[in-house]
Design a protein around this motif. Structure first.
Motif, PDB file in Angstrom:
ATOM      1  N   UNK A 120      47.944  21.060  40.572  1.00 49.98           N
ATOM      2  CA  UNK A 120      49.332  21.409  40.901  1.00 49.98           C
ATOM      3  C   UNK A 120      50.013  22.064  39.714  1.00 49.98           C
ATOM      4  N   UNK A 121      49.807  21.510  38.526  1.00 52.49           N
ATOM      5  CA  UNK A 121      50.433  22.066  37.327  1.00 52.49           C
ATOM      6  C   UNK A 121      49.945  23.487  37.045  1.00 52.49           C
ATOM      7  N   UNK A 122      48.669  23.749  37.317  1.00 55.20           N
ATOM      8  CA  UNK A 122      48.101  25.057  37.006  1.00 55.20           C
ATOM      9  C   UNK A 122      48.327  26.085  38.101  1.00 55.20           C
ATOM     10  N   UNK A 123      48.473  25.659  39.345  1.00 56.10           N
ATOM     11  CA  UNK A 123      48.513  26.612  40.455  1.00 56.10           C
ATOM     12  C   UNK A 123      49.901  26.834  41.047  1.00 56.10           C
ATOM     13  N   UNK A 124      50.716  25.811  41.156  1.00 58.12           N
ATOM     14  CA  UNK A 124      51.999  25.962  41.838  1.00 58.12           C
ATOM     15  C   UNK A 124      52.952  26.871  41.054  1.00 58.12           C
ATOM     16  N   UNK A 157      46.404  30.271  42.154  1.00 60.76           N
ATOM     17  CA  UNK A 157      45.309  29.412  42.594  1.00 60.76           C
ATOM     18  C   UNK A 157      44.008  30.210  42.742  1.00 60.76           C
ATOM     19  N   UNK A 158      44.102  31.478  43.162  1.00 64.33           N
ATOM     20  CA  UNK A 158      42.897  32.312  43.253  1.00 64.33           C
ATOM     21  C   UNK A 158      42.237  32.450  41.890  1.00 64.33           C
ATOM     22  N   UNK A 159      43.063  32.692  40.851  1.00 62.25           N
ATOM     23  CA  UNK A 159      42.510  32.807  39.505  1.00 62.25           C
ATOM     24  C   UNK A 159      41.914  31.475  39.035  1.00 62.25           C
ATOM     25  N   UNK A 160      42.603  30.366  39.333  1.00 61.26           N
ATOM     26  CA  UNK A 160      42.105  29.056  38.923  1.00 61.26           C
ATOM     27  C   UNK A 160      40.791  28.717  39.636  1.00 61.26           C
ATOM     28  N   UNK A 161      40.749  28.984  40.954  1.00 63.53           N
ATOM     29  CA  UNK A 161      39.538  28.705  41.713  1.00 63.53           C
ATOM     30  C   UNK A 161      38.366  29.507  41.157  1.00 63.53           C
ATOM     31  N   UNK A 162      38.633  30.790  40.867  1.00 66.61           N
ATOM     32  CA  UNK A 162      37.567  31.631  40.323  1.00 66.61           C
ATOM     33  C   UNK A 162      37.097  31.114  38.962  1.00 66.61           C
ATOM     34  N   UNK A 188      43.927  38.906  43.718  1.00 62.86           N
ATOM     35  CA  UNK A 188      44.883  38.446  42.702  1.00 62.86           C
ATOM     36  C   UNK A 188      46.263  39.016  43.060  1.00 62.86           C
ATOM     37  N   UNK A 189      46.938  38.408  44.049  1.00 65.41           N
ATOM     38  CA  UNK A 189      48.236  38.906  44.518  1.00 65.41           C
ATOM     39  C   UNK A 189      49.318  38.461  43.571  1.00 65.41           C
ATOM     40  N   UNK A 190      50.064  39.385  43.031  1.00 65.36           N
ATOM     41  CA  UNK A 190      51.123  39.046  42.085  1.00 65.36           C
ATOM     42  C   UNK A 190      52.479  39.328  42.717  1.00 65.36           C
ATOM     43  N   UNK A 191      53.438  38.559  42.325  1.00 60.90           N
ATOM     44  CA  UNK A 191      54.788  38.753  42.874  1.00 60.90           C
ATOM     45  C   UNK A 191      55.465  39.910  42.200  1.00 60.90           C
TER      46      UNK A 191
END
Length: 478
Positions: free
Chosen positions: A431-435, A446-451, A475-478
């Protein structure tokens, strides 16, 4: 023995000559034939036929080979030495006679027989005594060790030969004849009687992975022994040749080598099929994963040309069984399946998916707002990313929990609140790394973390590549 009506009866005897007479005394056999009443001409014919004492001067054994079997050689050496006048022979003369006469007496027998070491020890003992001039009445010291006398002249020896090495060289020559000329009649007879192990292994059909492993191990062992024998031949046969002679060429082993290569390839195919068949424990399978598995099985079919024809049935049978097994598993939408895996209840470290992980890989993260924390990652038999971490980062002694990390594709149509519910079931570190503040930002992080986690696990790297090709790791960025 049977009888029939009338004054005379009849008898028929069936004898296995190879086994019946391997431990019998010929005198006993002659006496038995005489007591039965066989005519003298028949008895002589039988004894002539069964006289296997010697053939061309070589003893044909009816019992276990021992020192007594070659006693005639010892007698010949002894009689030769006694016939010479030691006092009239110089040291050089005794050495020459030992080389030319004494060491040559057993050479004929050694070409086809493995002579017991006790026979060689006795012969060499007599030769040593003769060389140094010892007799029964007079004992003289041996001034130089026998090993040194048996060295070549350029090495400080006298060029005498150790008999056990000489015998081994002759036997190696026979073995090389079998390997280099397999179509010779005598080689065929020996192979038929004592079995051609390598040839049998090369033509034996494998039924399952266990038999494939046994055949492969056996052929590799035969190949290793063949190499050692050939190496020994090259060194031993040199003892028989004055100027080195022609080098020994390796006999053809193309059939065994081709079968070994085929078995290695078949073993690899069966191991991949075994990994795939672990899916049989799953109640459902995602559509994309099922498609990927079936494609992998098709790719295994494309490897059939690397196998010999004898190994095709085994590979085809296992591939067909695996395809039927995978196709029988009910399909489930990928998003639903990933979400169900992500929401699996907590498992203890000693049970469930945690024990299915062969090796854990450790990563340390630091967000700057908290102390560094650790996430352990691995893969189970279903090629899923498994994570192990503290349930709460602020409570490092609260205990680790094991979870299946959901694939990024399940977050595609979720709102930020729904994503938070998913991460609530996972270790606090994710949660700390992805949210992030937005749903798109969370999906990208989360895509980057999962990879990052999956690439740390060697068995999941191919999965990461497939997900990238399918667009699941955008890697969708806002």
């Amino acid at each position: 023995m049977r009888s029939k009506k009338g004054a005379k009866g009849w008898m028929m005897i069936k004898v296995d000559l190879e086994k019946a007479y391997n431990r019998i005394s010929w005198d006993f056999l002659r006496d038995t034939l005489q007591d039965v009443g066989f005519p003298p001409n028949i008895i002589n014919l039988v004894m002539w036929t069964l006289d296997l004492g010697k053939y061309l001067g070589i003893p044909i054994q009816q019992r276990r080979i021992g020192k007594a079997t070659f006693s005639h050689i010892l007698d010949r050496v002894h009689s030769r030495i006694n016939a010479w006048n030691h006092t009239s022979l110089s040291l050089a003369g005794r050495i020459t006679l030992s080389k030319v006469v004494l060491l040559a007496i057993p050479a004929y027998v050694m070409q086809v027989s493995v002579v017991p070491l006790g026979v060689f020890d006795e012969i060499e003992k007599q030769i040593r005594s003769f060389v140094w001039g010892s007799t029964r009445s007079t004992k003289r010291p041996h001034l130089v060790a026998w090993d040194q006398l048996c060295m070549n002249k350029d090495q400080g020896g006298l060029g005498l030969r150790k008999m056990k090495d000489f015998n081994r060289a002759f036997i190696m020559k026979v073995g090389y004849g079998i390997l280099s000329n397999p179509d010779a009649l005598w080689a065929k007879v020996l192979r038929s009687k004592y079995k051609d192990i390598a040839g049998t292994l090369a033509t034996e059909e494998a039924e399952d992975s266990a038999q494939v492993g046994k055949l492969r191990s056996a052929l590799e062992s035969v190949d290793l022994k063949r190499r050692k024998i050939l190496q020994q031949m090259r060194s031993d046969v040199a003892l028989l040749l004055e100027n080195g002679g022609s080098p020994i060429q390796s006999p053809s082993s193309a059939a065994e080598d081709a079968r070994l290569a085929s078995l290695i390839s078949l073993d690899g195919i069966l191991k991949q099929i075994k990994d795939i068949t672990r899916l049989s424990t799953m109640n459902t399978i995602g559509k994309s994963k099922k498609r990927t598995v079936l494609v992998s099985l098709d790719e295994l079919t494309e490897r059939m040309p690397s196998l010999l024809e004898i190994d095709h049935p085994c590979a085809q049978r296992h591939i067909a069984d695996a395809c039927r097994m995978v196709e029988s598993i009910p399909e489930e939408d990928d998003r639903i399946q990933d979400l169900s895996h992500a929401r699996k209840p907590s498992t203890d470290v000693g049970s469930g998916s945690g024990t299915d992980v062969a090796q854990w890989n450790v990563l340390q993260f630091n967000t700057g707002n908290t102390s560094p924390f650790i996430i352990k990652c691995g893969a189970n038999s279903n090629s899923e990313l498994i994570i192990k971490a503290e349930a709460r980062v602020q409570e490092p002694n609260g205990g680790e929990i094991v979870r299946v990390a959901p694939r990024p594709s399940i977050l595609e149509n979720m709102s930020l609140e729904e994503m938070k519910q998913v991460f609530a079931e996972l270790p606090d570190a994710l949660s700390l790394l992805a949210l992030a503040r937005t749903a798109d930002g969370t999906r990208a992080r989360y895509s980057r973390l999962y990879r990052t986690l999956a690439m740390k696990v060697p068995s999941l790297r191919d999965l990461v590549i497939e997900l990238e090709k399918g667009g699941s790791l955008k890697d969708v960025r806002t």
